[in-house]
Scaffold this active site. Structure first.
Site: not given
Ligand SMILES: [Zn+2]
Length: 367
Positions: A92, A264, A302, A304, A307, A333
């Protein structure tokens, strides 16, 4: 001159799936840019960001200029070398932070004088300085210095701020380096004719992409949504459209429907550190008593690392114990969730299912 190549791959009414090519890699849009304020996406390593699919990140010029200083970063191979991130970076211009963080700012036609929030020292940033700092940082996409109109603003104030932004945009464009893309920023507060004027002037100057700023600064949500739907179709079809600082998923769905491509927001990272997690069932506060003995994962849908490996009970315990690992696992996560959300949203546009996607998630995250 265009350092970036941009092409619209698919439309689902106004929503679009596009590809933004840069020298450091391809960005598939709609795209979410994790925020790396200080030259780091808080609690994440660049390898982790890549693994979860981040294609571009945002860094804040204001913060990096004040600390460690852009000359130091330039001497250490620019922002990419300094932080060991070899994919695209958008910086920015510093404008928004000057207006939101620093005390004693004085805005003139030539730029803005302000006091550092770190040590009280006085600084000046005008369009020349904003371009010089971003060039030293070596970002792939730079933003013009803008005068971010506060809310509420009278028509005259909004118009003054708009014309200052246009003058600065002209100067920034003159100073654009060959190896850096430059995006213009639309201002105009909540006045449709000013927003339209702002877009016309910016398009006349000609930028590699167009951003809409000055929203989510305290105005009612419905006013913000109105302006999102008003501005998007006025922006050039063949260039990226970036809605600055907005990342609430309910707002994102509307903005993508309107035709925006890039986003963003600190929401997924900041909320993660505060214990609010985004899941396929909506927002979850990890400190809730009911998770005390829960052996299940945070989000069964999920994939990830968090998880796949940890129970709700453990995540709650880490958070209440203020362990560093809590911030890491929660951020991992939330960013994974956001990036997957954007990827699935893109797939829904490509297969003409975006309205269904939007309906489903709006029920889960009521905006
Ligand atoms: Zn997750």
């Amino acid at each position: 001159m265009s350092i970036t190549e941009f092409s619209v791959i698919k439309n689902d009414s106004n929503a679009r799936a596009c590809v933004l090519e840069t020298e450091r890699g391809t960005v598939h849009t709609p795209a979410f840019m994790p925020v790396g304020t200080m030259g780091t996406v808080k609690a994440m390593s660049p390898d982790e960001l890549k693994e979860m699919g981040a294609e571009i990140i945002l860094c804040n010029t204001y913060h990096l200029y004040l600390r460690p200083g852009h000359e130091i970063i330039k001497a250490l191979d620019g922002i990419h070398g300094f932080m060991n991130w070899d994919r695209p970076v958008l910086t920015d211009s510093g404008g928004f932070q000057i207006f939101s963080m620093s005390a004693l700012r004085r805005i003139g036609q030539e730029g803005v004088h302000f006091r550092s929030h770190l040590d009280g020292s006085m600084h000046f940033i005008g369009p020349d300085e904003a371009m010089d700092i971003q060039s030293s940082l070596g970002s792939d996409i730079a933003m013009v210095l803008d005068d971010c109109t506060p809310y509420p603003a009278t028509y005259d104030c909004a118009m003054d701020s708009l014309f200052r932004t246009i003058e600065w945009a002209v100067r920034c464009k003159e100073l654009q380096k060959e190896d850096q893309a430059l995006f213009g920023i639309v201002q105009g507060s909540l006045y449709e004719d000013l927003r339209r004027k702002s877009i016309e002037e910016l398009v006349d100057i000609g930028f590699d992409g167009y951003a809409v700023g000055g929203l989510s600064v305290g105005e009612p949500k419905e006013e913000m949504h109105k302006m999102i739907y008003f501005t998007a179709p006025l922006l050039p079809y063949e260039r990226p459209r970036y809605l600055m600082g907005i990342g609430d998923l309910g707002d994102v769905l509307k903005a993508v429907e309107a035709g925006f491509d890039m986003f963003d927001c600190v929401m997924p990272t900041r909320n993660a550190r505060n214990g609010t997690l985004f899941t396929s069932r909506g927002r979850v506060s990890i400190k809730r008593e009911e998770f005390k003995r829960d052996p299940g994962p945070l989000d069964p849908e999920c994939g990830c690392y968090t998880c796949r490996n940890y129970s709700l009970a453990y995540l709650r315990h880490l958070f209440l114990s203020k362990e560093i690992l809590s911030m890491r696992l929660n951020t991992l996560h939330n960013l994974h969730f956001y990036l997957k959300f954007f990827k699935d949203m893109r797939a829904s546009i490509i297969s003409n299912r975006f309205p269904d996607f939007k309906r489903k998630w709006e029920e889960i995250f009521r905006a």
